[in-house]
Motif scaffolding. Structure first.
Motif, PDB file in Angstrom:
ATOM      1  N   UNK A  78     -24.232 -23.781   4.939  1.00 16.09           N
ATOM      2  CA  UNK A  78     -23.923 -25.209   4.825  1.00 16.09           C
ATOM      3  C   UNK A  78     -25.012 -25.951   4.054  1.00 16.09           C
ATOM      4  N   UNK A  79     -26.243 -25.485   4.158  1.00 19.16           N
ATOM      5  CA  UNK A  79     -27.335 -26.086   3.384  1.00 19.16           C
ATOM      6  C   UNK A  79     -27.260 -25.670   1.916  1.00 19.16           C
ATOM      7  N   UNK A  80     -26.801 -24.457   1.661  1.00 23.92           N
ATOM      8  CA  UNK A  80     -26.731 -23.938   0.292  1.00 23.92           C
ATOM      9  C   UNK A  80     -25.748 -24.683  -0.592  1.00 23.92           C
ATOM     10  N   UNK A  81     -24.669 -25.182  -0.001  1.00 24.09           N
ATOM     11  CA  UNK A  81     -23.610 -25.810  -0.810  1.00 24.09           C
ATOM     12  C   UNK A  81     -23.761 -27.329  -0.933  1.00 24.09           C
ATOM     13  N   UNK A 114     -26.138 -32.880  -5.099  1.00 22.91           N
ATOM     14  CA  UNK A 114     -27.020 -34.026  -5.317  1.00 22.91           C
ATOM     15  C   UNK A 114     -26.441 -35.296  -4.714  1.00 22.91           C
ATOM     16  N   UNK A 115     -25.139 -35.451  -4.806  1.00 22.65           N
ATOM     17  CA  UNK A 115     -24.507 -36.656  -4.273  1.00 22.65           C
ATOM     18  C   UNK A 115     -24.670 -36.743  -2.754  1.00 22.65           C
ATOM     19  N   UNK A 116     -24.741 -35.580  -2.091  1.00 25.13           N
ATOM     20  CA  UNK A 116     -24.963 -35.570  -0.644  1.00 25.13           C
ATOM     21  C   UNK A 116     -26.373 -36.045  -0.303  1.00 25.13           C
ATOM     22  N   UNK A 117     -27.355 -35.576  -1.063  1.00 20.45           N
ATOM     23  CA  UNK A 117     -28.736 -35.982  -0.834  1.00 20.45           C
ATOM     24  C   UNK A 117     -28.904 -37.472  -1.112  1.00 20.45           C
ATOM     25  N   UNK A 118     -28.229 -37.950  -2.164  1.00 17.46           N
ATOM     26  CA  UNK A 118     -28.272 -39.389  -2.481  1.00 17.46           C
ATOM     27  C   UNK A 118     -27.666 -40.204  -1.351  1.00 17.46           C
ATOM     28  N   UNK A 119     -26.578 -39.726  -0.802  1.00 18.35           N
ATOM     29  CA  UNK A 119     -25.931 -40.420   0.323  1.00 18.35           C
ATOM     30  C   UNK A 119     -26.838 -40.458   1.545  1.00 18.35           C
ATOM     31  N   UNK A 120     -27.567 -39.354   1.766  1.00 16.01           N
ATOM     32  CA  UNK A 120     -28.483 -39.313   2.909  1.00 16.01           C
ATOM     33  C   UNK A 120     -29.621 -40.298   2.708  1.00 16.01           C
ATOM     34  N   UNK A 121     -30.118 -40.386   1.483  1.00 18.19           N
ATOM     35  CA  UNK A 121     -31.194 -41.340   1.196  1.00 18.19           C
ATOM     36  C   UNK A 121     -30.715 -42.769   1.451  1.00 18.19           C
ATOM     37  N   UNK A 141     -30.323 -19.146  -0.931  1.00 16.81           N
ATOM     38  CA  UNK A 141     -30.171 -18.729  -2.333  1.00 16.81           C
ATOM     39  C   UNK A 141     -30.250 -19.911  -3.294  1.00 16.81           C
ATOM     40  N   UNK A 142     -29.875 -21.078  -2.836  1.00 13.70           N
ATOM     41  CA  UNK A 142     -29.863 -22.264  -3.704  1.00 13.70           C
ATOM     42  C   UNK A 142     -30.554 -23.417  -2.973  1.00 13.70           C
ATOM     43  N   UNK A 143     -31.552 -24.025  -3.610  1.00 16.18           N
ATOM     44  CA  UNK A 143     -32.374 -25.059  -2.980  1.00 16.18           C
ATOM     45  C   UNK A 143     -32.111 -26.414  -3.641  1.00 16.18           C
ATOM     46  N   UNK A 144     -31.240 -27.208  -3.059  1.00 19.72           N
ATOM     47  CA  UNK A 144     -30.906 -28.514  -3.631  1.00 19.72           C
ATOM     48  C   UNK A 144     -32.102 -29.458  -3.588  1.00 19.72           C
TER      49      UNK A 144
END
Length: 360
Positions: A71-74, A77-84, A128-131
């Motif tokens: 769930x963290x891998x997928x 950027x829009x999710x991180x922006x929403x969290x901010x 595997x993928x670090x957003x």
């Protein structure tokens, strides 16, 4: 381990049980390098983030410890922006820019560990993928900005002695019609003045004051031994000097500590308080000291003054007579960059401070 660290370690051990297994692994990895207090803040930040993930439907977990690496891998950027945006606009407990930056930095540390350090059984990264590697966290806390905020909110020059004198005598005049306040003041004025004087004459942090034991004081040499922030060697206490003024105030308090606070022999704490309904003194808490300073500060006409601003008051005064390196060592700063705040707060220019650093 000092008192506050013991308390935070217990809280950390309890809270981490509600985290996913990979967060528990990260905390274990960081324990040798970071204090339990810092790691507790990390876990609280992860708790906020995982709660948000589940609320937004970005995780199907029923509780935080069931959040998965997949769930963290997928995340996008829009999710991180929403969290901010969530952190800066939520109705309850809105975060400052500095707090948001810290919360994102906590996440970056976790994601970095999962993608660059931790491995699965086949030696592949856990993540595997670090957003979070794409997120730029700008430094917000600049020394000159901190100094600007402190202007007019600390004690300067003669005010340092005046504030201690006010605690000993002036406050009683201001509350003479309040019998309860007057009684409490008469009981604790020497202790309160001693704590205040110690910070204003040494620059100790409130946590360092709370952790002080009777055996940590060497009055003759005007020296204390304290657990310094950032030092994870639990057996080492750093020697810190204090001024003559604090020696007199400490001596006055020590003369009555045993009789007035009825400390049991096993109680090693220097500063004691007797709780309502109790007969014996116990170690004062950080919150009690903070509330005590605020109480006096408001009556003194300095409502913005806090226990940490007493430390700033000492540092500004000390820096006027000393160089940036001596001030750094006295305060226990990890870097002179933090100490540069006091160059901005005094008449000394930054160029002077930088030149002195080059000479040293």
């Amino acid at each position: 381990m000092n008192v506050q660290k013991e308390i935070d370690r217990i809280k950390l051990d309890d809270k981490v049980l509600g985290m996913p297994w990979f967060v528990q692994q990260f905390i274990d990895y960081k324990l040798p390098d970071l204090s339990p207090s810092t790691l507790l803040e990390y876990v609280r930040d992860y708790e906020t983030f995982f709660n948000w993930l589940r609320a937004e439907g970005l995780s199907s977990a029923a509780e935080n410890k069931e959040v998965t690496l997949q769930e963290l891998e997928v995340l996008r950027m829009e999710n991180v922006t929403s969290y901010r945006i969530f952190l800066t606009t939520k109705r309850e407990g809105t975060n400052s820019r500095i707090t948001v930056s810290r919360k994102l930095s906590s996440l970056r540390s976790l994601f970095h560990y999962l993608s660059q350090i931790a491995e699965d059984e086949e030696f592949y990264p856990l993540l595997k993928r670090n957003i979070m590697a794409k997120i730029e966290i700008k430094r917000i806390h600049k020394p000159k900005d901190t100094a600007a905020k402190l202007k007019g909110k600390i004690l300067e020059e003669d005010e340092l002695l005046e504030f201690i004198g006010y605690i000993l005598e002036g406050y009683a005049k201001d509350v003479e019609n309040n019998k309860q306040a007057l009684y409490a003041h008469e009981l604790n004025k020497e202790r309160d003045a001693s704590i205040t004087s110690l910070i204003l004459n040494s620059g100790l942090r409130v946590s360092e004051v709370v952790n002080l034991n009777i055996d940590d004081i060497d009055l003759n040499n005007k020296m204390l031994y304290v657990y310094r922030k950032g030092n994870n060697d639990e057996t080492f206490k750093t020697p810190v000097y204090f001024r003559e003024q604090a020696k007199d105030d400490l001596a006055a308090y020590l003369n009555l500590r045993q009789t007035r606070y009825k400390a049991p022999k096993k109680e090693k704490a220097l500063f004691l308080a007797v709780a309502n309904g109790q007969n014996e003194g116990r170690r004062m808490t950080k919150r009690a000291i903070q509330a005590m300073i605020i109480k006096y500060a408001k009556r003194f006409g300095k409502p913005y003054l806090t226990v940490h601003k007493l430390r700033h008051s000492f540092a500004t005064d000390y820096y006027l007579q000393n160089d940036i390196y001596k001030t750094k060592e006295q305060l226990g700063h990890a870097s002179t960059e933090t100490t540069e705040v006091y160059a901005h707060l005094t008449d000394k220019t930054m160029s002077e401070a930088i030149e002195r650093r080059a000479d040293d």
